[in-house]
Design a protein around this motif. Structure first.
Motif, PDB file in Angstrom:
ATOM      1  N   PRO A  22       0.736  -1.201  -0.032  1.00  0.00           N
ATOM      2  CA  PRO A  22      -0.187   0.458  -0.054  1.00  0.00           C
ATOM      3  C   PRO A  22       1.010   1.020   0.038  1.00  0.00           C
ATOM      4  O   PRO A  22       0.488   2.895  -0.233  1.00  0.00           O
ATOM      5  N   LEU A  25       0.884   3.004  -3.025  1.00  0.00           N
ATOM      6  CA  LEU A  25       0.146   3.645  -3.625  1.00  0.00           C
ATOM      7  C   LEU A  25       0.207   4.732  -3.103  1.00  0.00           C
ATOM      8  O   LEU A  25      -1.044   5.802  -3.511  1.00  0.00           O
ATOM      9  N   LEU A  26       0.642   4.737  -2.246  1.00  0.00           N
ATOM     10  CA  LEU A  26       0.450   6.317  -1.629  1.00  0.00           C
ATOM     11  C   LEU A  26       0.366   7.937  -2.238  1.00  0.00           C
ATOM     12  O   LEU A  26      -0.435   8.660  -1.982  1.00  0.00           O
ATOM     13  N   ILE A  29      -2.231   8.062  -4.103  1.00  0.00           N
ATOM     14  CA  ILE A  29      -3.576   8.706  -3.226  1.00  0.00           C
ATOM     15  C   ILE A  29      -3.199  10.059  -2.691  1.00  0.00           C
ATOM     16  O   ILE A  29      -4.406  11.209  -3.386  1.00  0.00           O
ATOM     17  N   THR A  30      -2.122  10.903  -3.090  1.00  0.00           N
ATOM     18  CA  THR A  30      -1.817  11.533  -2.724  1.00  0.00           C
ATOM     19  C   THR A  30      -1.814  12.557  -3.969  1.00  0.00           C
ATOM     20  O   THR A  30      -1.954  13.496  -3.825  1.00  0.00           O
ATOM     21  N   VAL A  32      -4.818  12.005  -5.550  1.00  0.00           N
ATOM     22  CA  VAL A  32      -6.308  12.298  -5.134  1.00  0.00           C
ATOM     23  C   VAL A  32      -6.893  13.419  -4.585  1.00  0.00           C
ATOM     24  O   VAL A  32      -7.718  13.866  -4.196  1.00  0.00           O
ATOM     25  N   VAL A  37      -3.973  13.546   3.450  1.00  0.00           N
ATOM     26  CA  VAL A  37      -2.715  12.833   2.993  1.00  0.00           C
ATOM     27  C   VAL A  37      -0.956  13.374   3.087  1.00  0.00           C
ATOM     28  O   VAL A  37       0.139  12.508   2.903  1.00  0.00           O
TER      29      VAL A  37
END
Length: 222
Positions: A22, A25-26, A29-30, A32, A37
């Motif tokens: 995971p 994926l950070l 994600i950042t 989005v 985060v």
């Protein structure tokens, strides 16, 4: 030592790697939800950069040892006519450690040679998108491939405590072989850090950096 121990250790490390997936994926994600985060992304990047600095210390020490070992080889060979296999192997080991341990910090400091001559001419966002694409489509797959292809050979080397094939060589070839997965892990981690920085710059949470070539061109223009 029982080879099964190293196979079990390899299995544990593999599951640790899967548990850490995971983290890869950070950066996405950042992109989005940057506000959610941002603090975590900056913290993770800082920790990885610090680890790369520690590895860089090992690379610097290896470089100093390389000079010492190579000087010893030259003096012994051309002054006294003496040559030791183990000393020649120390030169090789130190040379490899210097590059393998220092590669991640070099990536952090943007010191690797880039063959893309168009990248500096793109805008800030374009450079960040290229950075993200390069990390996810090239850096990550290559490093993961390095880890998966050498798993069994490395486990065997450790189970046998494999040494040099020469009678007067060094008895820890298995440590030398461990430099390859160490390099891959360090590069994967630093790749995550660089991807996080690119994502933070794209979302305005981190200041954009000016490429060195642009600074040079501006100086010439002035």
């Amino acid at each position: 030592m029982d080879p099964a121990f190293f196979l079990h250790l390899g299995t544990i490390l593999k599951w640790v790697g899967i548990a850490l997936l995971p983290v890869f994926l950070l950066p996405l994600i950042t992109l989005v939800v940057p506000g959610l985060v941002e603090a975590l992304a900056k913290r993770v990047s800082a920790i990885i950069d610090a680890i790369s600095s520690i590895a860089l210390g090992g690379a610097i020490a290896s470089a100093l040892l390389l000079v010492l070992f190579q000087l010893s080889v030259v003096v012994l060979r051309y002054t006294y006519g003496i040559s030791f296999t183990w000393l020649n192997e120390l030169v090789i080991y130190a040379f490899a450690a210097m590059f393998m341990l220092g590669a991640a910090a070099t990536l952090r400091d943007d010191g690797h040679v880039r063959v893309d001559i168009l990248r500096p001419r793109f805008g800030a966002d374009g450079r960040n998108w290229i950075e993200l694409a390069g990390i996810y489509f090239f850096l990550f797959p290559i490093c993961i491939r390095l880890l998966t292809t050498g798993e069994q050979g490395l486990a065997r080397a450790w189970s046998l405590f494999e040494g040099s094939s020469e009678s007067d060589g060094l008895p820890f070839l298995y440590l030398f072989k461990t430099l390859v997965p160490a390099f891959a892990v360090l590069m994967l981690a630093q790749g995550v850090s660089e991807a996080l920085k690119a994502a933070l710059r794209l979302t305005g949470k981190l200041e954009n950096e000016v490429p060195a070539t642009s600074e040079t061109e501006s100086a010439h223009g002035a």
